[in-house]
Design a protein around this motif. Structure first.
Motif, short mmCIF file in Angstrom:
data_model
loop_
_atom_site.label_atom_id
_atom_site.label_comp_id
_atom_site.label_asym_id
_atom_site.label_seq_id
_atom_site.Cartn_x
_atom_site.Cartn_y
_atom_site.Cartn_z
N MET A 1 0.83 -1.17 0.00
CA MET A 1 0.00 0.00 0.00
C MET A 1 0.88 1.25 0.00
O MET A 1 1.99 1.22 0.49
N GLY A 2 0.36 2.30 -0.55
CA GLY A 2 1.03 3.58 -0.51
C GLY A 2 2.39 3.57 -1.18
O GLY A 2 2.76 2.64 -1.87
N GLY A 3 3.11 4.61 -0.93
CA GLY A 3 4.46 4.68 -1.44
C GLY A 3 4.54 5.34 -2.80
O GLY A 3 4.13 4.79 -3.79
N GLY A 4 5.05 6.53 -2.82
CA GLY A 4 5.30 7.20 -4.10
C GLY A 4 4.10 7.91 -4.67
O GLY A 4 2.98 7.76 -4.23
N MET A 5 4.39 8.68 -5.67
CA MET A 5 3.37 9.45 -6.37
C MET A 5 2.81 8.63 -7.53
O MET A 5 3.53 7.83 -8.12
N PRO A 6 1.53 8.84 -7.88
CA PRO A 6 1.00 8.13 -9.04
C PRO A 6 1.68 8.64 -10.31
O PRO A 6 2.10 9.80 -10.38
N LYS A 7 1.79 7.78 -11.31
CA LYS A 7 2.43 8.16 -12.56
C LYS A 7 1.54 9.15 -13.31
O LYS A 7 0.38 8.89 -13.56
N VAL A 8 2.09 10.29 -13.63
CA VAL A 8 1.37 11.32 -14.37
C VAL A 8 1.70 11.15 -15.85
O VAL A 8 2.87 11.11 -16.23
N PRO A 9 0.64 11.06 -16.70
CA PRO A 9 0.92 10.89 -18.13
C PRO A 9 1.66 12.10 -18.71
O PRO A 9 1.50 13.23 -18.24
N ASP A 10 2.43 11.85 -19.74
CA ASP A 10 3.14 12.92 -20.43
C ASP A 10 2.12 13.86 -21.07
O ASP A 10 1.18 13.42 -21.74
N TYR A 11 2.28 15.14 -20.86
CA TYR A 11 1.32 16.12 -21.36
C TYR A 11 1.18 16.10 -22.88
O TYR A 11 0.17 16.52 -23.43
N ARG A 12 2.20 15.62 -23.57
CA ARG A 12 2.17 15.65 -25.04
C ARG A 12 1.21 14.63 -25.65
O ARG A 12 0.93 14.71 -26.84
N ILE A 13 0.69 13.71 -24.85
CA ILE A 13 -0.25 12.74 -25.42
C ILE A 13 -1.61 13.37 -25.67
O ILE A 13 -2.41 12.85 -26.43
N TYR A 14 -1.90 14.48 -25.03
CA TYR A 14 -3.20 15.12 -25.14
C TYR A 14 -3.19 16.16 -26.25
O TYR A 14 -2.84 17.32 -26.04
N LYS A 15 -3.57 15.74 -27.45
CA LYS A 15 -3.63 16.65 -28.60
C LYS A 15 -5.04 16.57 -29.19
O LYS A 15 -5.58 15.48 -29.36
N TRP A 16 -5.59 17.71 -29.54
CA TRP A 16 -6.96 17.71 -30.05
C TRP A 16 -7.07 16.95 -31.36
O TRP A 16 -8.12 16.41 -31.68
N GLU A 17 -5.98 16.88 -32.10
CA GLU A 17 -6.00 16.18 -33.39
C GLU A 17 -6.23 14.68 -33.23
O GLU A 17 -6.55 13.98 -34.18
N ARG A 18 -6.06 14.18 -32.04
CA ARG A 18 -6.27 12.75 -31.77
C ARG A 18 -7.67 12.45 -31.25
O ARG A 18 -7.98 11.30 -30.93
N VAL A 19 -8.49 13.47 -31.16
CA VAL A 19 -9.84 13.29 -30.61
C VAL A 19 -10.85 13.39 -31.76
O VAL A 19 -11.07 14.47 -32.30
N PRO A 20 -11.45 12.26 -32.15
CA PRO A 20 -12.36 12.25 -33.30
C PRO A 20 -13.49 13.29 -33.21
O PRO A 20 -13.81 13.93 -34.21
N GLU A 21 -14.05 13.47 -32.03
CA GLU A 21 -15.15 14.43 -31.89
C GLU A 21 -14.70 15.85 -32.21
O GLU A 21 -15.42 16.62 -32.85
N LEU A 22 -13.51 16.20 -31.76
CA LEU A 22 -13.00 17.56 -32.00
C LEU A 22 -12.57 17.75 -33.45
O LEU A 22 -12.77 18.82 -34.02
N VAL A 23 -12.01 16.70 -34.05
CA VAL A 23 -11.64 16.78 -35.46
C VAL A 23 -12.89 16.96 -36.30
O VAL A 23 -12.95 17.79 -37.21
#
Length: 123
Positions: A1-23
């Protein structure tokens, strides 16, 4: 249990071009010569995650929000109902308990056709 921070995703994965609804929205606007400034300025990455497939669809998130706790509520209602049924069966006078804070209702003088009004009703 516990121990360390949760892994935060790299901010560069969030691009609007990868979201079909926004495209799709961007393409529909472009057909009419329109542009959404929010999309054209590369939507702030702190908002794109909302459309990321890992978070499901908007309908799915809404359904999850509305039904969260529903099963727990039904279980608690059933337990409450069962406890009341048991208590009333174990204590028969409990069904006739009167709340001392609620004034008693008198049903003999409210004027809804129960006789005694002197209007020539059936006797």
């Amino acid at each position: 249990m516990g121990g360390g921070m949760p892994k935060v995703p790299d901010y560069r994965i969030y691009k609007w071009e990868r979201v079909p609804e926004l495209v799709e929205l961007n393409n529909k606007l472009a057909k009419h010569g329109l542009k959404d400034p929010w999309i054209s300025r590369n939507i702030p990455r702190n908002e794109v995650w909302r459309w990321h497939p890992a978070w499901g669809t908007a309908k799915g998130r809404t359904w999850g929000l509305l039904t969260r706790g529903l099963l727990t509520g039904f279980i608690l209602a059933a337990v409450s109902y069962g406890a009341r049924r048991w208590y009333v069966s174990a204590h028969p006078d409990a069904e006739h308990w009167v709340d001392p804070l609620v004034p008693p209702r008198h049903h003999d003088d409210h004027g809804h056709g129960h006789g005694g009004h002197g209007h020539g009703g059936h006797h």
